[in-house]
Design a protein around this motif. Structure first.
Motif, short mmCIF file in Angstrom:
data_model
loop_
_atom_site.label_atom_id
_atom_site.label_comp_id
_atom_site.label_asym_id
_atom_site.label_seq_id
_atom_site.Cartn_x
_atom_site.Cartn_y
_atom_site.Cartn_z
N LEU A 37 0.72 -1.17 -0.06
CA LEU A 37 0.10 -0.05 0.06
C LEU A 37 0.92 1.31 -0.17
CD1 LEU A 37 -3.11 0.69 0.08
CD2 LEU A 37 -2.58 1.06 2.64
N ALA A 38 0.36 2.40 -0.62
CA ALA A 38 1.00 3.65 -0.43
C ALA A 38 0.10 4.62 -0.84
CB ALA A 38 2.22 3.63 -1.98
N ARG A 39 0.29 5.74 -0.18
CA ARG A 39 -0.58 7.00 -0.40
C ARG A 39 -0.15 7.56 -1.73
NH1 ARG A 39 1.52 9.67 5.10
NH2 ARG A 39 3.37 8.78 4.14
N ALA A 40 -0.83 8.41 -2.33
CA ALA A 40 -0.53 9.15 -3.73
C ALA A 40 0.60 9.92 -3.57
CB ALA A 40 -2.16 9.79 -4.20
N ASN A 41 1.73 9.74 -3.13
CA ASN A 41 3.01 10.42 -3.16
C ASN A 41 4.12 9.68 -3.70
OD1 ASN A 41 4.50 9.71 -0.89
ND2 ASN A 41 2.70 10.45 0.26
N PHE A 42 5.06 10.29 -4.30
CA PHE A 42 6.16 9.51 -4.70
C PHE A 42 7.03 8.74 -3.75
CE2 PHE A 42 6.74 12.01 -8.96
CZ PHE A 42 5.28 11.81 -9.39
N GLN A 43 7.27 9.26 -2.37
CA GLN A 43 8.06 8.74 -1.58
C GLN A 43 7.21 7.43 -1.10
OE1 GLN A 43 8.43 11.00 2.02
NE2 GLN A 43 10.01 9.80 2.71
N ASP A 44 6.10 7.50 -0.94
CA ASP A 44 5.31 6.30 -0.47
C ASP A 44 5.42 5.20 -1.67
OD1 ASP A 44 4.47 7.58 1.55
OD2 ASP A 44 2.47 6.46 1.78
N ILE A 45 5.26 5.59 -2.92
CA ILE A 45 5.48 4.68 -4.09
C ILE A 45 6.67 4.04 -4.38
CG2 ILE A 45 4.98 4.29 -6.55
CD1 ILE A 45 2.68 6.48 -6.06
N ASP A 46 7.68 4.90 -4.18
CA ASP A 46 9.12 4.30 -4.44
C ASP A 46 9.26 3.29 -3.09
OD1 ASP A 46 9.31 6.17 -6.59
OD2 ASP A 46 10.33 7.46 -5.49
N ARG A 47 9.16 3.54 -2.01
CA ARG A 47 9.25 2.78 -1.01
C ARG A 47 8.41 1.58 -1.12
NH1 ARG A 47 13.21 1.68 2.74
NH2 ARG A 47 12.61 1.12 4.77
#
Length: 514
Positions: free
Chosen positions: A73-83
């Motif tokens: 799961l990731a919020r709609a931001n690049f840091q979350d998605i990259d992680r």
């Protein structure tokens, strides 16, 4: 024509968000492996950005569990998605699940974003995720309280950006079945490209309607259901996947759907999740509760004896509750023991089998006949993935109505046995104080509960308790025995072992696990 419904399991993500639940990496891996055996299509392994432990758990599951999609799961931001990508990139079938809220109340008070900003963020998030993986799920948080026109715009934009799954959550359990079905039908009719993606639903149980809403959505055209084993999760929990699956199967005449679930693994999965999370299953819980297939009324008993389907719409064998003609006792050997475990779905390695067989023999000296529930309790006790620092070597209790309860405990650490005695307000308190004196770790007993695993005067009792050190994080401990006080001592020692391990005080993490 039969329609396929995908099962998305979020036990390890949304389920672990249940108050008081904290699973370590090895426990999550154990549950993930069982979920793969169960046949779920997607395991949402965690929310990697939230903590190093969650990141490590997702990464480990992605690397170790095959034959299933592993989502992060990731919020709609690049840091979350990259992680999230770093965590799932070792998976055989990786998925990134990104979300943003779309309801007026969330956008105004939580996000403080305009509608256009939300759409822009959703599109950017999906595109970023698609740059890493071909399977991207987009969720519109609090969709059931969103304005339909705006929600359709967001979903259309997410699909155009590359989302392969769009999820419609009833985040706060507000919807009713008829209303939610109409909502899903409207989305299917109004969103261009919706027929090219998987339409998913994720329902919460605040009004006790999560399963009903999920089934209504399937009837309206949804083809993925998200939920958790035993219905655990935030607040009142998620849709209970075992109930959804068995409803779809039992009433396939109504739904015309099939899943990939191996239903005979349902009961064992439920037991494992309950055991490792410390969340007991209520006796009257549908499908997996202790009373789900029990009949006490004479009229019901007579009917079932004459024809099972008079009062049973599901066969208990189908969900993994079975009875064997193989009776085990103190004279039974390893071959019969191994065979019965295989029938129950437990395939143990040689070392694990030896440990479980030793415990079986100890119990068989105390009980005339060993039941399947006894065996399940033994195996689950032995396979709990917590490194052993201390083991209970012996326990002596002196208690009564006219004397001060006193406990003497012997704990084995390595090749040494350490003994201490202590008094307490009751025998359990005395045991805890004595263990604290041996370990040098002063703990507070936060909760204590006992459950009869089996029936009869010689029943196995399972004690589940929680401890904390200096009012900090709580640690779960479990112990089983025909003696409640021995089970309490085992549970307390197990919790202390967990505390020592998870707080990083063990220098050797290759210790044998219990």
């Amino acid at each position: 024509m039969t329609r396929r419904v995908y099962i998305f399991d979020t036990t390890l993500r949304d389920g672990e968000q249940s108050p008081g639940v904290s699973l370590n990496v090895m426990e999550k891996l154990q549950i993930a492996r069982q979920l793969a055996r169960l046949g779920v299509d997607v395991i949402e392994a965690g929310f990697p950005i939230t903590s190093p432990g969650d990141y490590e758990a997702v990464k480990t599951i992605a690397r170790e569990v095959r034959g299933v999609t592993v989502a992060a799961l990731a919020r709609a931001n690049f840091q979350d998605i990259d992680r999230a990508w770093e965590a799932v990139k070792g998976a055989e079938q990786p998925r990134i699940h990104t979300f943003i809220a779309t309801s007026p109340i969330h956008m105004r008070h939580k996000l403080r974003m305009t509608e256009e900003q939300v759409i822009e963020a959703a599109v950017a998030a999906v595109k970023r995720a698609r740059s890493y993986v071909s399977d991207v799920e987009f969720s519109a948080e609090d969709a059931s309280r969103s304005e339909l026109d705006f929600l359709c715009r967001v979903l259309e934009a997410a699909i155009a950006a590359g989302a392969t799954v769009v999820n419609i959550p009833d985040t706060v359990g507000y919807a009713t079945p008829e209303e939610f079905a109409r909502f899903i039908r409207d989305i299917r009719q109004r969103v261009p490209g919706i027929e090219k993606v998987v339409l998913s639903v994720h329902c919460h149980d605040d009004l006790g309607l999560a399963v009903a809403n999920s089934l209504a959505a399937v009837a309206a055209g949804a083809n993925q259901v998200e939920g958790a084993i035993n219905g655990i999760g935030e607040r009142a929990g998620n849709a209970a996947l075992e109930e959804v699956v068995m409803a779809l199967y039992t009433r396939r005449d109504q739904f015309g759907c099939e899943t990939n679930i191996r239903t005979e693994e349902i009961y064992r999965t439920s037991r494992l999740v309950s055991s490792l999370t410390g969340m007991p299953v209520q006796p009257n819980k549908a499908v997996v509760g202790k009373n789900a297939f029990a009949h006490e009324s004479g009229i019901h008993q007579d009917g079932v004896l004459k024809e099972r389907t008079t009062y049973e719409i599901m066969n208990p064998v189908m969900v993994g509750i079975s009875q064997s003609n193989l009776v085990l006792g103190k004279h039974s050997g390893r071959h019969a023991f191994r065979q019965r475990l295989l029938e129950l779905g437990y395939e143990l390695g040689e070392e694990e089998l030896n440990k479980a067989f030793q415990q079986f023999k100890v119990l068989a000296d105390k009980k005339k006949e060993i039941t399947d529930a006894d065996l399940e309790a033994i195996v689950e006790e032995e396979l709990r993935p917590v490194p052993v620092t201390y083991t209970l070597e012996y326990l002596h209790i002196s208690t009564g109505t006219t004397i001060v309860p006193t406990a003497t405990v012997g704990l084995k650490k390595g090749d040494e046995v350490f003994e201490e005695a202590a008094c307490g307000n009751g025998p359990v308190d005395a045991i805890c104080r004595a263990v604290d004196k041996v370990t040098g770790v002063p703990c507070v007993l936060k909760s204590w509960g006992i459950n009869a695993v089996t029936s009869g005067k010689d029943a196995i009792g399972e004690v589940t308790l929680k401890i904390s050190e200096n009012g900090g994080k709580t640690y779960l401990g479990r112990g089983i025995s025909t003696d409640i006080l021995e089970a309490s001592a085992k549970a307390y020692v197990n919790a202390v072992n967990r505390l020592l391990w998870e707080s990083g005080r063990l220098t050797d993490k290759s210790n044998e696990v219990s």
